[in-house]
Design a protein around this motif. Structure first.
Motif, short mmCIF file in Angstrom:
data_model
loop_
_atom_site.label_atom_id
_atom_site.label_comp_id
_atom_site.label_asym_id
_atom_site.label_seq_id
_atom_site.Cartn_x
_atom_site.Cartn_y
_atom_site.Cartn_z
N GLU A 81 0.85 -1.20 0.00
CA GLU A 81 0.00 0.00 0.00
C GLU A 81 0.88 1.24 0.00
OE1 GLU A 81 -3.32 1.01 -0.18
OE2 GLU A 81 -2.30 2.95 -0.09
N LYS A 82 0.65 2.11 -0.97
CA LYS A 82 1.45 3.32 -1.08
C LYS A 82 1.25 4.27 0.09
CE LYS A 82 0.47 6.81 -4.18
NZ LYS A 82 0.38 7.37 -5.55
N ALA A 83 0.00 4.43 0.52
CA ALA A 83 -0.30 5.37 1.60
C ALA A 83 0.18 4.81 2.94
CB ALA A 83 -1.79 5.65 1.65
N GLY A 84 0.16 5.65 3.93
CA GLY A 84 0.61 5.24 5.25
C GLY A 84 -0.41 4.41 6.01
N SER A 85 -1.65 4.40 5.54
CA SER A 85 -2.67 3.58 6.17
C SER A 85 -3.47 2.87 5.09
CB SER A 85 -3.59 4.43 7.06
OG SER A 85 -4.12 5.51 6.32
N GLY A 87 -6.71 0.86 3.03
CA GLY A 87 -8.12 1.03 2.68
C GLY A 87 -8.39 1.90 1.47
N GLY A 88 -7.45 2.80 1.13
CA GLY A 88 -7.64 3.64 -0.04
C GLY A 88 -9.01 4.31 -0.05
N THR A 89 -9.57 4.45 -1.24
CA THR A 89 -10.86 5.11 -1.38
C THR A 89 -11.97 4.30 -0.71
OG1 THR A 89 -10.07 5.96 -3.48
CG2 THR A 89 -12.41 6.16 -3.07
N THR A 90 -11.79 2.98 -0.65
CA THR A 90 -12.81 2.13 -0.03
C THR A 90 -13.11 2.59 1.40
OG1 THR A 90 -12.04 0.27 -1.34
CG2 THR A 90 -13.38 -0.25 0.58
N ALA A 91 -12.06 3.01 2.12
CA ALA A 91 -12.25 3.40 3.52
C ALA A 91 -13.17 4.61 3.64
CB ALA A 91 -10.90 3.68 4.17
N THR A 270 -7.63 10.47 -9.99
CA THR A 270 -8.32 11.67 -9.50
C THR A 270 -7.35 12.75 -9.03
OG1 THR A 270 -10.40 10.63 -8.92
CG2 THR A 270 -9.74 12.48 -7.55
N HIS A 271 -6.26 12.36 -8.40
CA HIS A 271 -5.36 13.37 -7.84
C HIS A 271 -4.11 13.60 -8.68
CE1 HIS A 271 -7.98 13.87 -4.45
NE2 HIS A 271 -8.01 12.57 -4.29
N ASN A 272 -4.22 13.32 -9.97
CA ASN A 272 -3.14 13.63 -10.90
C ASN A 272 -3.66 14.69 -11.88
OD1 ASN A 272 -1.45 13.61 -13.25
ND2 ASN A 272 -0.62 11.64 -12.59
N ASN A 293 -4.42 8.30 -4.84
CA ASN A 293 -4.87 7.88 -6.18
C ASN A 293 -4.38 8.87 -7.22
OD1 ASN A 293 -6.12 5.95 -4.66
ND2 ASN A 293 -8.10 6.11 -5.71
N GLU A 294 -3.15 8.65 -7.66
CA GLU A 294 -2.50 9.57 -8.59
C GLU A 294 -2.26 8.93 -9.95
OE1 GLU A 294 0.25 12.18 -5.64
OE2 GLU A 294 0.59 10.01 -5.57
N GLY A 295 -2.99 7.85 -10.23
CA GLY A 295 -2.88 7.24 -11.55
C GLY A 295 -1.58 6.50 -11.78
N ASP A 296 -0.98 5.97 -10.73
CA ASP A 296 0.33 5.31 -10.86
C ASP A 296 0.34 4.22 -11.93
OD1 ASP A 296 0.74 6.89 -8.67
OD2 ASP A 296 1.69 5.34 -7.45
N PHE A 297 -0.79 3.52 -12.08
CA PHE A 297 -0.78 2.36 -12.97
C PHE A 297 -0.72 2.77 -14.44
CE2 PHE A 297 -2.92 -1.80 -14.41
CZ PHE A 297 -1.73 -2.50 -14.36
N VAL A 298 -1.13 3.98 -14.77
CA VAL A 298 -1.13 4.40 -16.18
C VAL A 298 0.29 4.38 -16.75
CG1 VAL A 298 -1.69 6.27 -17.77
CG2 VAL A 298 -3.30 5.66 -15.96
#
Lengths: 582, 123
Positions: A81-85, A87-91, A270-272, A293-298
């Protein structure tokens, strides 16, 4: 010197990764679960820090479900998980999940035949090509196959998650689909499930789902590593994906081997800002997707030749402008535009929309372009309400603008009179000039606003909005929120605004829950190259890959229903892959 | 000429130093791990979770205007936030208060210590 520092950092990061239950706990877990150590053991090649059958990127619903489905078939798995916690958007979601032909429907005797289901989604996802007489209802083969796979697998996926205790659900039998009145919708209610322990309003469903799924994942011996951002895919000589390279929170590099597959579930873009501007179909200011969510997979999948689909659409919703600008991590989409004595106007003071339109559709109306003035006249809309709505329609849930006292109300502008309110609104426009194309209120704003309120009040008295039909569709009443009870009222979405203040206002722009374009996958989540061939070993699930839904938001839970279905299908296909040699 | 070139460089170094100071490791970790749900500034509003300004030394579950889960209140009853409790909490919230809303775990004691340090610095 530089080399030595770099290699030291690598060694440190390896040690840290192991210490943090990377390989160590996988080994322990494997032993307790009766797996051979070989299956879940640490680094088999010196170039890798640890080895698993399946490496999953992302710890929202897609990542947690993919890892669990793979684990239950005996695979070792890790979640990064990239973030520090987690769940991502699901949380942040209410976590309704839309599951066609689900078991609860069957028990309740609600029929949900597949051909009608496919007609409903085809009608909404490809409106210009929809043809009920066509064998695929006008869908392309890919769209048809993806929607068909969703129908087939969502319920088995939901049942397995429930049976294993990872995601027990309850059936929400009375929630209508967003286009329940269309003749194609033969099961207008009954497809929505929510996590069993969610509160009655269901607003905390995502937190419940992340908690129950992550707890189960850890019980099952799936390490979840936070603060680890996958930066690139590693391939063998045959171009098979055999692992990932990632950076941890302190910048050190780790390399993880995936013997069977790498599954991405890293969310949209969304955040890119750059991707948003270049791919989305209108001015989107941000959204309630996780800040990571910065579109890393693109670019990561792009480097391997993945083809992109549906990049122009998002799961859209209006959002408060100021929370988007402040990059408020807890921002929620305005899923429920609350209040009866409430209306939206644009900078000219014109009311030109049905405020209670379902959120995905409402957001799209902000993109209307005035070709003569060369501007988006509705780029920023202003929600205006009176004391009645403030008193009776306030809630901290579902992204409402009208919030109770003591909660975050920094987005609220107040005025004792409409004139004072208008001045306050214009000051906010000025404050955010750099973000909204220097738009200001038109000189005739106040006059037009007064006329708009007078006309709206006439409609409210009769319950008939002759301009925009507010409140006439079932979904518009679903999200009406709390309003003051008025016995005998025919349309609970409208009531006249008071002739006297105080008045309240907030600035509203278009945003997303998250985007819904990305690399194209097949029906088993395998990422496809330009020739429609799977890139071996690479899978994608959820908002990081292309949705076949086009512009449509079929129903509440139309995001998470497919995510669970495709997590199930991807994990099954990944499980079936042979373990590649180390 | 030389001083002209050096001055901006010096200014950059000062700026870099002050930025590094502003962003302690604990603050950076808090940014990536916590701010999606929590605010840290004095008087800032609750988000998905309660505002965390001045948490250490306060009784658990005492943030005004925040609705805690029953599971959280049951497990945390009578407890006061100190470094030891916060360390346990950050190591695995679900081990301390099973079934409560927050699902967070940080296995690395150094990162937990940095987070606690940051939270203690807020007063």
């Amino acid at each position: 010197m530089a080399d030595r520092i770099r290699s030291d950092a690598g060694a440190n990061s390896r040690r840290r990764f192991m210490q943090q239950a990377g390989a160590g706990s996988a080994g322990v877990a494997a032993a307790t679960l009766g797996l051979s150590m070989q299956e879940a053991d640490a680094a088999t090649a010196p170039a890798f820090d640890a080895t698993y059958d399946i490496v999953v990127a992302g710890s929202g619903a897609g990542g947690l479900a993919s890892a669990l489905f793979a684990r239950w078939q005996g695979n070792s798995a890790v979640i990064l998980e990239k973030a520090g916690s987690i769940g991502g958007t699901t949380a942040k979601a209410a976590f309704w999940y839309w599951v066609p032909n689900n078991e609860a429907m069957k028990k309740a005797g609600i029929a949900d035949p597949k051909p009608d289901f496919l007609k409903y989604v085809a009608r909404l996802s490809n409106p210009q090509g929809y043809d009920p007489g066509h064998p695929r209802y006008g869908f392309t083969q890919w769209e048809y196959d993806m929607c068909s796979a969703f129908y087939d697998s969502a319920s088995p996926a939901a049942e397995l998650l429930a049976a294993k205790g990872a995601l027990p659900y309850r059936h929400v039998a009375d929630v209508p689909d967003y286009f329940a009145e269309l003749p194609e919708d033969k099961a207008p209610k009954g497809r929505v499930l929510v996590p069993k322990e969610a509160i009655p309003s269901m607003a905390d469903g995502g937190l419940v789902a992340v908690r129950t799924m992550s707890t189960k994942a850890r019980q099952e011996g799936i390490p979840i590593r936070t603060g680890v951002r996958v930066t690139k895919l590693l391939q063998d000589k045959s171009a098979r994906v055999i692992g990932v390279e990632a950076k941890d929170e302190l910048g050190a590099t780790v390399r993880l081997r995936a013997r069977k597959a790498v599954i991405f579930a890293t969310g949209g873009f969304t955040h890119n800002v750059e991707l948003r501007r270049n791919f989305l179909n209108g001015p989107i200011f941000g959204g309630c997707a996780a800040p990571s969510n910065e579109g890393d997979f693109v670019p990561i999948a792009g480097a391997l030749g993945a083809q992109l689909r549906n990049m122009n659409y998002a799961w859209s919703c209006p959002i408060p402008l100021e929370k988007a600008i402040a990059k408020d991590g807890s921002i929620s989409g305005m899923f429920s535009v609350a209040g009866d004595s409430m209306l939206f106007v644009n900078k000219y003071g014109h009311r030109n929309v049905n405020e209670k339109l379902q959120y995905n559709e409402l957001a799209q109306t902000f993109f209307e372009w005035d070709g003569a003035k060369a501007e988006y006249p509705n780029l920023v809309r202003i929600a205006i309400w009176d004391q009645r709505s403030q008193q009776h329609s306030a809630s901290a849930e579902y992204g409402r603008l009208i919030v109770p006292p003591g909660t975050d109300d920094r987005h609220v502008i107040k005025g004792a009179t409409l004139a004072e309110l208008a001045r306050g609104i214009d000051e906010r426009f000025a404050k955010y000039a750099g973000a909204i194309g220097a738009a200001r209120l038109a000189p005739e704003f106040l006059t037009n606003l007064q006329a708009a309120i007078a006309r709206f009040n006439q409609f409210a008295k009769t319950g008939k909005d002759l301009d925009f039909k507010r409140g006439e569709r079932v979904v518009e009443q679903l999200f009406n929120g709390d309003v003051k009870d008025e016995p005998g009222r025919s349309n609970p979405t409208m009531w006249p605004l008071a002739d006297a203040g105080p008045y309240y206002a907030a600035l509203v722009v278009a945003g997303t829950l998250d985007t819904k374009g990305g690399p194209k996958t097949d029906t088993n989540g395998r990422v496809l190259d330009a020739g429609d061939q799977p890139i071996p070993g690479l899978y994608g699930v959820g908002n990081c890959v292309a949705s076949a839904s086009g512009r449509a938001y079929w129903a509440g839970g139309a995001t998470l229903g497919p995510i669970i279905a495709f997590a199930y299908r991807a994990a099954n296909a990944a499980h079936a892959e042979g373990r590649s040699a180390a | 000429m030389k001083t002209e070139m050096l001055l901006p460089l010096a200014a950059c170094l000062v700026l870099a130093a002050s930025l590094a100071q502003a962003q302690s490791p604990g603050q950076r970790l808090a940014q990536s791990a916590c701010t999606q749900c929590h605010s840290f500034g004095k008087g800032e509003p609750n988000g998905v979770g309660p505002n965390l300004y001045g948490l250490l030394g306060r009784p658990a579950g005492a943030s005004t205007g925040f609705a805690y889960s029953k599971q959280y209140l049951d497990a945390m009853k009578g407890k006061t936030w100190d470094r030891a409790l916060l360390d346990q909490w950050l190591a695995d919230t679900q081990a301390v208060a099973p079934g409560s809303t927050m699902a967070y775990f940080q296995d690395d004691p150094k990162k937990r210590a940095a987070l606690i340090e940051y939270m203690q610095s807020l007063k």
